[in-house]
Design a protein around this motif. Sequence first.
Motif, PDB file in Angstrom:
ATOM      1  N   UNK A 183      55.028  43.342  80.382  1.00 53.40           N
ATOM      2  CA  UNK A 183      53.918  42.171  80.364  1.00 53.40           C
ATOM      3  C   UNK A 183      52.548  42.925  81.262  1.00 53.40           C
ATOM      4  N   UNK A 184      52.963  43.324  82.490  1.00 53.42           N
ATOM      5  CA  UNK A 184      52.003  43.681  83.319  1.00 53.42           C
ATOM      6  C   UNK A 184      51.315  44.918  82.640  1.00 53.42           C
ATOM      7  N   UNK A 185      51.899  45.822  82.147  1.00 57.56           N
ATOM      8  CA  UNK A 185      51.182  47.105  81.470  1.00 57.56           C
ATOM      9  C   UNK A 185      50.491  46.563  80.090  1.00 57.56           C
ATOM     10  N   UNK A 186      51.056  45.786  79.563  1.00 57.86           N
ATOM     11  CA  UNK A 186      50.192  45.233  78.558  1.00 57.86           C
ATOM     12  C   UNK A 186      48.747  44.670  78.786  1.00 57.86           C
ATOM     13  N   UNK A 187      48.730  44.071  79.766  1.00 63.25           N
ATOM     14  CA  UNK A 187      47.578  43.240  80.306  1.00 63.25           C
ATOM     15  C   UNK A 187      46.719  44.131  80.961  1.00 63.25           C
ATOM     16  N   UNK A 188      47.260  45.234  81.451  1.00 58.23           N
ATOM     17  CA  UNK A 188      46.456  46.472  82.231  1.00 58.23           C
ATOM     18  C   UNK A 188      45.891  47.178  81.080  1.00 58.23           C
ATOM     19  N   UNK A 189      46.500  47.471  80.029  1.00 59.08           N
ATOM     20  CA  UNK A 189      45.998  48.050  78.797  1.00 59.08           C
ATOM     21  C   UNK A 189      44.866  47.421  78.062  1.00 59.08           C
ATOM     22  N   UNK A 203      43.088  44.908  79.532  1.00 62.30           N
ATOM     23  CA  UNK A 203      42.040  45.086  80.420  1.00 62.30           C
ATOM     24  C   UNK A 203      41.351  46.300  80.398  1.00 62.30           C
ATOM     25  N   UNK A 204      41.976  47.557  80.371  1.00 59.19           N
ATOM     26  CA  UNK A 204      41.089  48.843  80.055  1.00 59.19           C
ATOM     27  C   UNK A 204      40.518  48.781  78.762  1.00 59.19           C
ATOM     28  N   UNK A 205      40.911  48.189  77.651  1.00 59.44           N
ATOM     29  CA  UNK A 205      40.397  47.931  76.434  1.00 59.44           C
ATOM     30  C   UNK A 205      38.936  47.062  76.509  1.00 59.44           C
ATOM     31  N   UNK A 206      38.854  46.193  77.547  1.00 57.33           N
ATOM     32  CA  UNK A 206      37.498  45.346  77.873  1.00 57.33           C
ATOM     33  C   UNK A 206      38.040  44.025  77.643  1.00 57.33           C
ATOM     34  N   UNK A 207      39.163  43.591  77.419  1.00 63.15           N
ATOM     35  CA  UNK A 207      39.478  42.210  77.398  1.00 63.15           C
ATOM     36  C   UNK A 207      39.381  41.697  78.872  1.00 63.15           C
ATOM     37  N   UNK A 208      38.390  40.599  78.990  1.00 56.09           N
ATOM     38  CA  UNK A 208      38.246  39.847  80.314  1.00 56.09           C
ATOM     39  C   UNK A 208      39.301  38.665  80.654  1.00 56.09           C
ATOM     40  N   UNK A 255      38.467  45.513  89.989  1.00 55.42           N
ATOM     41  CA  UNK A 255      38.731  46.621  88.994  1.00 55.42           C
ATOM     42  C   UNK A 255      39.589  45.853  88.005  1.00 55.42           C
ATOM     43  N   UNK A 256      39.236  46.446  86.609  1.00 56.11           N
ATOM     44  CA  UNK A 256      39.680  45.865  85.327  1.00 56.11           C
ATOM     45  C   UNK A 256      41.201  46.043  85.291  1.00 56.11           C
ATOM     46  N   UNK A 257      41.586  47.169  85.952  1.00 54.43           N
ATOM     47  CA  UNK A 257      43.113  47.322  85.655  1.00 54.43           C
ATOM     48  C   UNK A 257      43.782  46.414  86.525  1.00 54.43           C
ATOM     49  N   UNK A 258      43.409  46.351  87.846  1.00 54.86           N
ATOM     50  CA  UNK A 258      44.116  45.620  88.794  1.00 54.86           C
ATOM     51  C   UNK A 258      43.921  44.184  88.315  1.00 54.86           C
ATOM     52  N   UNK A 259      42.803  43.788  87.837  1.00 57.17           N
ATOM     53  CA  UNK A 259      42.948  42.083  87.418  1.00 57.17           C
ATOM     54  C   UNK A 259      43.895  42.055  86.204  1.00 57.17           C
ATOM     55  N   UNK A 260      43.987  43.057  85.315  1.00 58.23           N
ATOM     56  CA  UNK A 260      44.857  42.844  84.298  1.00 58.23           C
ATOM     57  C   UNK A 260      46.254  42.636  84.817  1.00 58.23           C
ATOM     58  N   UNK A 261      46.540  43.243  85.914  1.00 61.81           N
ATOM     59  CA  UNK A 261      47.827  43.336  86.477  1.00 61.81           C
ATOM     60  C   UNK A 261      48.203  41.869  87.206  1.00 61.81           C
ATOM     61  N   UNK A 262      47.162  41.253  87.509  1.00 62.67           N
ATOM     62  CA  UNK A 262      47.263  39.800  87.938  1.00 62.67           C
ATOM     63  C   UNK A 262      47.620  38.823  86.865  1.00 62.67           C
ATOM     64  N   UNK A 263      47.437  39.323  85.637  1.00 58.29           N
ATOM     65  CA  UNK A 263      47.687  38.436  84.369  1.00 58.29           C
ATOM     66  C   UNK A 263      49.305  38.572  84.335  1.00 58.29           C
ATOM     67  N   UNK A 313      52.377  53.074  89.678  1.00 56.23           N
ATOM     68  CA  UNK A 313      51.643  53.940  88.541  1.00 56.23           C
ATOM     69  C   UNK A 313      50.069  54.315  89.037  1.00 56.23           C
ATOM     70  N   UNK A 314      49.810  54.269  90.384  1.00 57.33           N
ATOM     71  CA  UNK A 314      48.719  54.984  90.831  1.00 57.33           C
ATOM     72  C   UNK A 314      47.510  54.306  90.707  1.00 57.33           C
ATOM     73  N   UNK A 315      47.601  52.806  90.139  1.00 58.91           N
ATOM     74  CA  UNK A 315      46.376  52.227  90.081  1.00 58.91           C
ATOM     75  C   UNK A 315      45.735  51.656  91.252  1.00 58.91           C
ATOM     76  N   UNK A 316      46.740  51.295  92.158  1.00 57.19           N
ATOM     77  CA  UNK A 316      46.259  50.753  93.603  1.00 57.19           C
ATOM     78  C   UNK A 316      46.448  51.982  94.564  1.00 57.19           C
ATOM     79  N   UNK A 317      45.114  52.650  94.914  1.00 56.41           N
ATOM     80  CA  UNK A 317      45.262  53.732  95.824  1.00 56.41           C
ATOM     81  C   UNK A 317      44.566  53.538  97.332  1.00 56.41           C
TER      82      UNK A 317
END
Lengths: 320, 368, 232
Positions: free
Chosen positions: B131-137, B139-144, B326-334, C221-225
């Motif tokens: 789930x975390x990876x899904x939301x990170x991806x 987020x990278x694709x632009x979802x807010x 950071x978008x990726x980090x915010x995605x991981x919060x989801x 995963x290296x996202x947090x550095x």
Amino acid sequence: MSYINTHVRWERMTLFGILFLAVMIPLILPIGWRTDVSPHVQMVYDLVDKTPPGSAILISFDYEPSTMPELKPMAMSLVDHAWQKGHKVIAVALWPMGVQMANDVFSELTASPSEISSDEIPDVQTTDVKEKDESDEMMTPAVSANSIRRYSSKRYGIDYVNLGFKSGAMVTIKAMGRNIRETFPTDTFGTPIDSLPIMDNIVHLRDLAYIISLSAGDPGLKQWIMVAHDNFKVKVSGGTTAVSAPGFLPYINNRNQLRGLMGGLKGAAEYEKLMGTFGPASIKMDSQSIAHVIILVFIAIGNVRSFRRRRKQRQARDKE
Amino acid sequence: MRRVILLTISIFLSYFSLHSSLLEFQIRDFPWDDGKALILEWRLDADSDSLRIQKLDPNGHYVTIYDTTKPSGTIMDDDVQPDEAFQYRLIVYNRATGDSAMVDRSMVPLVQWYNTQKTPLLVMMLLLSGATLYYIIASKRGKEFFIRRINALDSMEEAIGRATEKGKPILFIPGIGDLDDIQTIAGLTILSHLATRAAQFDADIIVPVRFSMVLTAAREVVKEAYTRAERADAYRSDRIFYLTDDQFGYVAGIDGIMVREQPAANFFLGSFYAESLILAETGFSTGAIQTAGTAMPHQIPFFVVACDWTLIGEELFAASAYLSRDAQQLGSLKGHDFGKLLCISLIVVGVILEYAGIHWLSNIFNIG
Amino acid sequence: MKRTIPVIITFVVGMLVIISEFVPHKPFGSIAGTLENWFLIIAGFAIILGVLSLLRMSGHKINSKAPNWQYYLAGIISFSVMVLVGVLWGMRESRGIFGDGENLFNWLGAKPFDYLFNNFFIHLSATMFSLLAFYIASAAYRAFIIRSFESNLLMITAVIIMLGRTSLGNIMTGWLPQNMQFLHLPRIADYIMIYPNSAAQRAIMISAALGVIGSSLRIILGIERSYLGGGN
């Protein structure tokens, strides 16, 4: 929050002064109040009481001098109880100063009566001696002025041993689960473990009847639960400071991750009551009780002042 | 002659009676290990009152490895190697009659590649990580993703500004855990953001640490923060220093720093134990603005009472994502939220099932 | 490269530790323990760094006669004395360079290190811990003000717990008849601690654990550095 002004500083000093007296006076003039035994402390007591004589048990001294006032009375009562039941006590420490804490407890409990100085015995003054009655809330201190039992016949290496400190917390406990003798090849005094009769047939944690961790923080009781109980299925119980105790209550569950818990000075006093002794924890509970009342009084005073301040402000607003 | 025959028969019968009194002697492989342990179990009846377990050594001699009077029990022999047969002998005695009996067993320890008892743990881990990876991806694709305000983190700028105005330093305590504590790492990630802002505002930052490993990491973090803010010249390594390993010695040192240096802003972010209230109250008495954050449930109330702002539990771990945006980090919060939803669902379903007397769900999570 | 290599190491080691949790087969079964031992060895050497940092910082303050330099001098003196007496005469369980220091032992009643430990350090530690009692009082005086429904609830709970956790709770309500024992203050206090308190603590523990998982995943995963001392 605004900068603490002189008035507030004096208020704090007054509060501290009154609290100091509230704690000090009952220590000098004990009242002798007793406390009810809670189910969690009863669980610890039952664990020790129902273990057969001759069993080897482990006590982990995971505390240091700062938390000694809360945890040492527990340690004394536990070792007292274990020796009464004929258990063999193995001490370890996950904190460096735990070694010293264990040595202190063993030294005190194995001191011969002539070695006990007068200030080791609770300093109590009374003229009345009455029969100990469990239903009494007040227990005349003189009944147990000498209530700390001594075991001068207990022999190091046969009845008890101090294996010392090992750093590593969970790693150490896992290693003990596989092989205690490899983890502690000698005791804290450098004696090879193979020459200690108490350690005969003790190879793994599973060879122990139960483990008790007297824990003031991390590493401590949590690691013993996670490794010794969850991995190696050894019974674990413990004692902690009052502040940490609520955090361990979830582990007392139907999986028996934790078989009872002594929390703070009250837990130690309850255990002393179960042992029928009036030890240091019971004496200090008088101070704790009075201190709690003083704090409640000050909270009430604070609320009254706050209420009056708010009323004044409301009146001033209404006038405008 | 008749006596001899009777004696022989009685010995023969007593042997068998003793032998038949031996109900069980089993050896089995220790489950789900690397093939370096065997479990020996025995169960006898009350006629036999002592036993000895012997193991065949490489020289062909039986050596006693266990000696007891227990009628039943289990021992573990971890002095074995995988894929090699080990021979054991159980000798049973009856002290009163002097009879004995013997049973031989052998076993080959096996190595397992996977511990099936941990399957529920694996499933949960894959679900949460997935789930975390899904939301990170995503987020990278632009979802807010919406993230609520965390006042404690928003107030950091105000605290740093106040310190700059007053000309007083900022005090940062990364907790009393070592570098292997994830809360310490979380504290250091916030230190990075804080140090960057402090460098930009030209505010002094003091970081006393309890462990040497944390010292090394904290120095690196602050140095890089100053470099990033193009204020490398203002970095002072002596402001990040080791105090002592001792818990209350560390607290005493920090209290001394607070009273002497009178910092305008205190940050307590990491793991704390009994010293939390001592630090917070001393800081209050100096008039500093205080922000605390910890995942230790029993210390949070003390910080809430004595500090201006408190990060509770997971807010400490979300801080880095929140501050960096950071978008990726915010995605991981989801992913955290998904995990919470999963836990709530399992709790509700589990409670209903337990009340109904159905225990399969709770048994699944009974990981041995 | 400066940040890439640590990130790669973090990823590889993180994955190995996760795998070792599920795969007992060699070499994974013992990898977590081995890595933890490596950490302990490194931490043991790292303590030298910390001590040097402390001495250097204190020395600088003393040399430059910075404000309150006397405290740093006291710190260095205390540090030096404890190290010296421990090295020279040892502790209870070990000998020092000068043996067991029998003369000093006879004079002090213990080895110098043990004497200082028992008579200074233990009492100083206990003193620091005892500050909690006073600070709890001042914090409670300041914080337990009735302003709203929630603060009202907090006050009532605090009163019940504080009385129920002492002998007074027993004295105040111990006389209640058997059918009213549910109003016994210690019982109510225990109930609050076992049910609402445990529920709240478990909720915080679960959310914190999820935070740990998320944070750890980001690090692996290296996202947090940021902890490496750099940006992302």
